[in-house]
Design a protein around this motif. Sequence first.
Motif, mmCIF file in Angstrom:
data_model
loop_
_atom_site.group_PDB
_atom_site.id
_atom_site.type_symbol
_atom_site.label_atom_id
_atom_site.label_comp_id
_atom_site.label_asym_id
_atom_site.label_seq_id
_atom_site.Cartn_x
_atom_site.Cartn_y
_atom_site.Cartn_z
ATOM 1 N N LEU A 775 55.375 47.425 40.215
ATOM 2 C CA LEU A 775 55.855 46.149 40.745
ATOM 3 C C LEU A 775 55.279 45.845 42.124
ATOM 4 C CD1 LEU A 775 59.681 46.073 39.823
ATOM 5 C CD2 LEU A 775 57.813 44.859 38.696
ATOM 6 N N ASN A 776 54.858 46.886 42.827
ATOM 7 C CA ASN A 776 54.344 46.714 44.180
ATOM 8 C C ASN A 776 52.975 46.018 44.139
ATOM 9 O OD1 ASN A 776 52.576 47.742 46.555
ATOM 10 N ND2 ASN A 776 54.686 48.081 47.227
ATOM 11 N N GLN A 777 52.881 44.856 44.776
ATOM 12 C CA GLN A 777 51.678 44.036 44.664
ATOM 13 C C GLN A 777 50.448 44.713 45.255
ATOM 14 O OE1 GLN A 777 51.237 40.896 42.999
ATOM 15 N NE2 GLN A 777 53.088 41.828 42.151
ATOM 16 N N LYS A 778 50.595 45.437 46.346
ATOM 17 C CA LYS A 778 49.434 46.116 46.933
ATOM 18 C C LYS A 778 48.920 47.196 45.980
ATOM 19 C CE LYS A 778 47.729 48.459 51.081
ATOM 20 N NZ LYS A 778 46.918 49.413 50.276
ATOM 21 N N GLU A 779 49.844 47.972 45.398
ATOM 22 C CA GLU A 779 49.426 48.995 44.453
ATOM 23 C C GLU A 779 48.751 48.367 43.236
ATOM 24 O OE1 GLU A 779 52.750 51.365 43.370
ATOM 25 O OE2 GLU A 779 52.940 52.342 45.322
ATOM 26 N N ILE A 780 49.269 47.249 42.789
ATOM 27 C CA ILE A 780 48.687 46.559 41.634
ATOM 28 C C ILE A 780 47.269 46.118 41.936
ATOM 29 C CG2 ILE A 780 48.841 44.451 40.251
ATOM 30 C CD1 ILE A 780 51.943 44.760 40.501
ATOM 31 N N LYS A 781 47.060 45.505 43.086
ATOM 32 C CA LYS A 781 45.726 45.023 43.445
ATOM 33 C C LYS A 781 44.746 46.164 43.650
ATOM 34 C CE LYS A 781 47.447 40.767 45.587
ATOM 35 N NZ LYS A 781 47.606 40.004 46.845
ATOM 36 N N ASP A 782 45.244 47.299 44.125
ATOM 37 C CA ASP A 782 44.364 48.434 44.399
ATOM 38 C C ASP A 782 44.063 49.279 43.163
ATOM 39 O OD1 ASP A 782 44.340 47.673 47.016
ATOM 40 O OD2 ASP A 782 45.807 49.169 47.689
ATOM 41 N N SER A 783 44.837 49.088 42.091
ATOM 42 C CA SER A 783 44.779 50.051 40.984
ATOM 43 C C SER A 783 43.818 49.679 39.865
ATOM 44 C CB SER A 783 46.171 50.224 40.382
ATOM 45 O OG SER A 783 46.599 49.025 39.748
ATOM 46 N N GLY A 784 43.395 48.436 39.789
ATOM 47 C CA GLY A 784 42.593 48.085 38.622
ATOM 48 C C GLY A 784 41.672 46.910 38.851
ATOM 49 N N SER A 785 41.284 46.288 37.742
ATOM 50 C CA SER A 785 40.313 45.199 37.757
ATOM 51 C C SER A 785 41.013 43.851 37.827
ATOM 52 C CB SER A 785 39.446 45.278 36.509
ATOM 53 O OG SER A 785 40.258 45.235 35.346
ATOM 54 N N LEU A 786 40.242 42.809 38.158
ATOM 55 C CA LEU A 786 40.778 41.457 38.289
ATOM 56 C C LEU A 786 40.075 40.521 37.318
ATOM 57 C CD1 LEU A 786 42.379 39.152 39.638
ATOM 58 C CD2 LEU A 786 40.551 39.039 41.372
ATOM 59 N N LEU A 787 40.883 39.856 36.483
ATOM 60 C CA LEU A 787 40.401 38.778 35.632
ATOM 61 C C LEU A 787 40.963 37.482 36.205
ATOM 62 C CD1 LEU A 787 38.980 37.779 33.038
ATOM 63 C CD2 LEU A 787 41.134 38.181 31.818
ATOM 64 N N LEU A 788 40.067 36.598 36.611
ATOM 65 C CA LEU A 788 40.483 35.362 37.267
ATOM 66 C C LEU A 788 40.331 34.172 36.311
ATOM 67 C CD1 LEU A 788 41.389 33.972 39.923
ATOM 68 C CD2 LEU A 788 38.950 33.681 40.468
ATOM 69 N N PHE A 789 41.450 33.496 36.048
ATOM 70 C CA PHE A 789 41.422 32.282 35.245
ATOM 71 C C PHE A 789 41.360 31.073 36.175
ATOM 72 C CE2 PHE A 789 43.646 35.057 32.106
ATOM 73 C CZ PHE A 789 42.771 34.893 31.034
ATOM 74 N N LYS A 790 40.361 30.228 35.947
ATOM 75 C CA LYS A 790 40.230 29.005 36.737
ATOM 76 C C LYS A 790 40.523 27.803 35.849
ATOM 77 C CE LYS A 790 36.758 30.839 39.945
ATOM 78 N NZ LYS A 790 35.420 30.626 40.541
ATOM 79 N N PRO A 791 41.132 26.757 36.402
ATOM 80 C CA PRO A 791 41.385 25.549 35.598
ATOM 81 C C PRO A 791 40.080 24.984 35.053
ATOM 82 C CG PRO A 791 42.579 25.465 37.673
ATOM 83 C CD PRO A 791 41.645 26.619 37.785
ATOM 84 N N LYS A 792 40.092 24.651 33.781
ATOM 85 C CA LYS A 792 38.910 24.094 33.153
ATOM 86 C C LYS A 792 38.856 22.597 33.428
ATOM 87 C CE LYS A 792 36.262 24.526 28.886
ATOM 88 N NZ LYS A 792 36.252 25.117 27.535
ATOM 89 N N GLU A 793 37.714 22.157 33.895
ATOM 90 C CA GLU A 793 37.559 20.735 34.230
ATOM 91 C C GLU A 793 37.582 19.871 32.974
ATOM 92 O OE1 GLU A 793 37.598 19.650 37.223
ATOM 93 O OE2 GLU A 793 37.541 21.625 38.185
#
Length: 793
Positions: A775-793
Amino acid sequence: MKLLKKILKIVAVFLILSVLGLWLFSRTLHPKYEGNLELQNISEEVKVYYDEVGVPHISAQNQQDAYTALGYVHAQDRLWQMELIRRIAAGRLSEVFGKDLLQTDVFFSGLGIEENAAKTIRELDTSSKAYQLTMAYLNGINQFINEGPTPIEFYLVGLKKEQYTIKDVYNVFGYMAFSFAAAHKIDPLLTEIKEKLGEDYLQDISGPKVINTTLIHNQKNAEITSELASSLQEMYKKLPVSPFIGSNSWVLGAEKTKKGKVIFANDPHIGFAQPAVWYQSHIKTPDYEMYGFNLALTPFPLLGHNRSYAYGLTMFENDDIDFYFEQNNPNNPLEYKTADGYKKYAILDKKIKIKDAKDTVYQIKVSKHGPVMNDLIDFIHEERPMAMQWVYTKINNQLLEVAYELSHAESLSDFKEGASKLHAPGLNIMYGDAKDNIAWFASGALYEHGRKLNTKTILDGASGTDEITSYFDFEENPQAINPSWNYVYSANNQPDSIKNGFYPGYYLPEDRAKRIVELLEAKNDFTKEDVAAMLYDVTSASTPVLISDLEKSIDKNSLSASERKSLQILKYWDGFYGKSSLAPTIYNRFLYEFLVGTFKDELGVSFDQFINTPFQDKAVALLAAKEKSVWWDDISTKNTKENKGQITTKAFQQAIAFLQKQLGENIDDWTWDRVISVEYNHPMGKVAALRSIFNVGPFKTRGGNEVINNQIFNLDASGVYQITAGPSSRRVIDFSDVENSLGILPTGQSGNIFSDHYKDQAQKYLEGKFVPMKLNQKEIKDSGSLLLFKPKE
């Protein structure tokens, strides 16, 4: 020679290119756990952090965006699972697997689940948050279908992808509700025992309404064929999706824990399969947070927690299905008798598509009670029409609202309100929070008939005397809120009395409940680690008592030296199902032979079905404690009448002879791990060449039937115990350290064979270990990869 070398070179190049091409193709099928993607119908960027075990932690500015992203990531890991589970209630498995699944399709399509879904959808409040977030979730799934890679299973079976609708969600709810029920597996068999053998046979294995002693307390001669029960058992074996079975849960109040805060534990027992039943996700927005476990195609988790509260479930096992014998009009088979005269059956026309074969068209007759089962099961030779009345299709369906409200509650009162709306399936809904509240609600629509009935036999549909006359108010349901004994628990066992009686059901034996209560009563300083160890406990509290009752009847003077040694091992067994234990091997074979000697002569072809029901577990404990029973006599020996001692002694000797032949003469070699194993089966794993690719296992393991770490297997003549079900997840939430809560799945988070998370939890699960539910956001960000969804135009 030169020509041959040239040909060989060409073949070699072709093979290399083919392998390279297959490898490159497989790379396109991998789930995408990092990078950027465009997503329609989101207003702002959504960040999805994947942790070490592949759990998506979804961070969004609003819930609409979060649930759209959830649908997409859920689909990319579990689309094949979604596809199969939505097809069950709709009768569409034959489109994928051919005519072998036709009988299953006919049965499920006739239960009324689809019709109930259509009616419910017509009446939905489309302005509600539950509806809007569900549609966002489905939108995310459909975007993955349109733009994401097609899972390899679709290629292997030649199946095209289809868009998903809210009707699919309700079909999943319907299948879940039916798989929880037990009446269809037991009632027809007990009716035949009563009608063909007599009331004495039924009473001798039924006994009083409550034969187990551990209650969940409230505060506030003919062969029995049982075609329905046995044919349903065969259909369940063919299902490519797991049925729901049992479960454990307990919630410790602050006074029972070392750090003075609530500790929550839950492990729902479900048929094992690959992928695992539950999909984990963590959603966080400015106004909402939940770490949840979702079924395929369910937007809101049925298990979950956040910093404020935790919840989970076990199966209530209440009786919510009644069977009725109808009486046809002798002059018109399309009419049936009621207390008000003859009425017309409703006729439903159904069509099932079959892969590589012509469509099947059939009709179902529906009485006021429900569908006539004779139309749905080819193997029913009963001439009397038998209709199934099921609460799920009788009462307003609010399951979507229930799931939403449980996962969005802001107080115990809110949570209880959500739990009160559940009509079916019956669930024990467990709750604990950071404010030191604990609660248990036996949720479901409970009812009573116009007169006292044995609802485990088939009722009279024509007289009008066996009808439901009233439903309980939810406040009358079994429940406990902050009880004085400082814990709540459920192990699918009988709840304490309500309305001056015990509610009828198919409650499991007291074994797990007895063990849980023993352990909880023993101390008041529980830690998270203590509770985690309890979830892995494999000691039976009741089996030593059963063995003691049977051992007294064995003729010791007739035993050989090996048999006497084996009996001593059993006699002093503490019920521990360890890998190297000897007693479980001896006990389970002895139990099988005892059941054969007691029941098979009377039950005939229904014996195998009977011995693998919860009813048998309770019946054998009842019989073991008796000295006299009509069941002891072997009706195949016409000139003699056997007694308990003869049946028990013969069963024990046959068990030891079997084990000597199976495992060798040396009793010390009869370890439990030689005969028990677990393999998590994928539908594609039924093809021998694909088994090692798609299945996970087999593994040696520990545990057995009706211990806390419930490793469920069927007894049969083989002497080999292949585990078919068990804890579908294990969770421990400690509100003194909620950010370090513990969870585990049997195999892994993903159903995609190309994912690193297809089976990365399997070994930890087998060893009783856990992974963090972050649940800890810092641990979450440090622990794995990031998939970023951007709004589709």
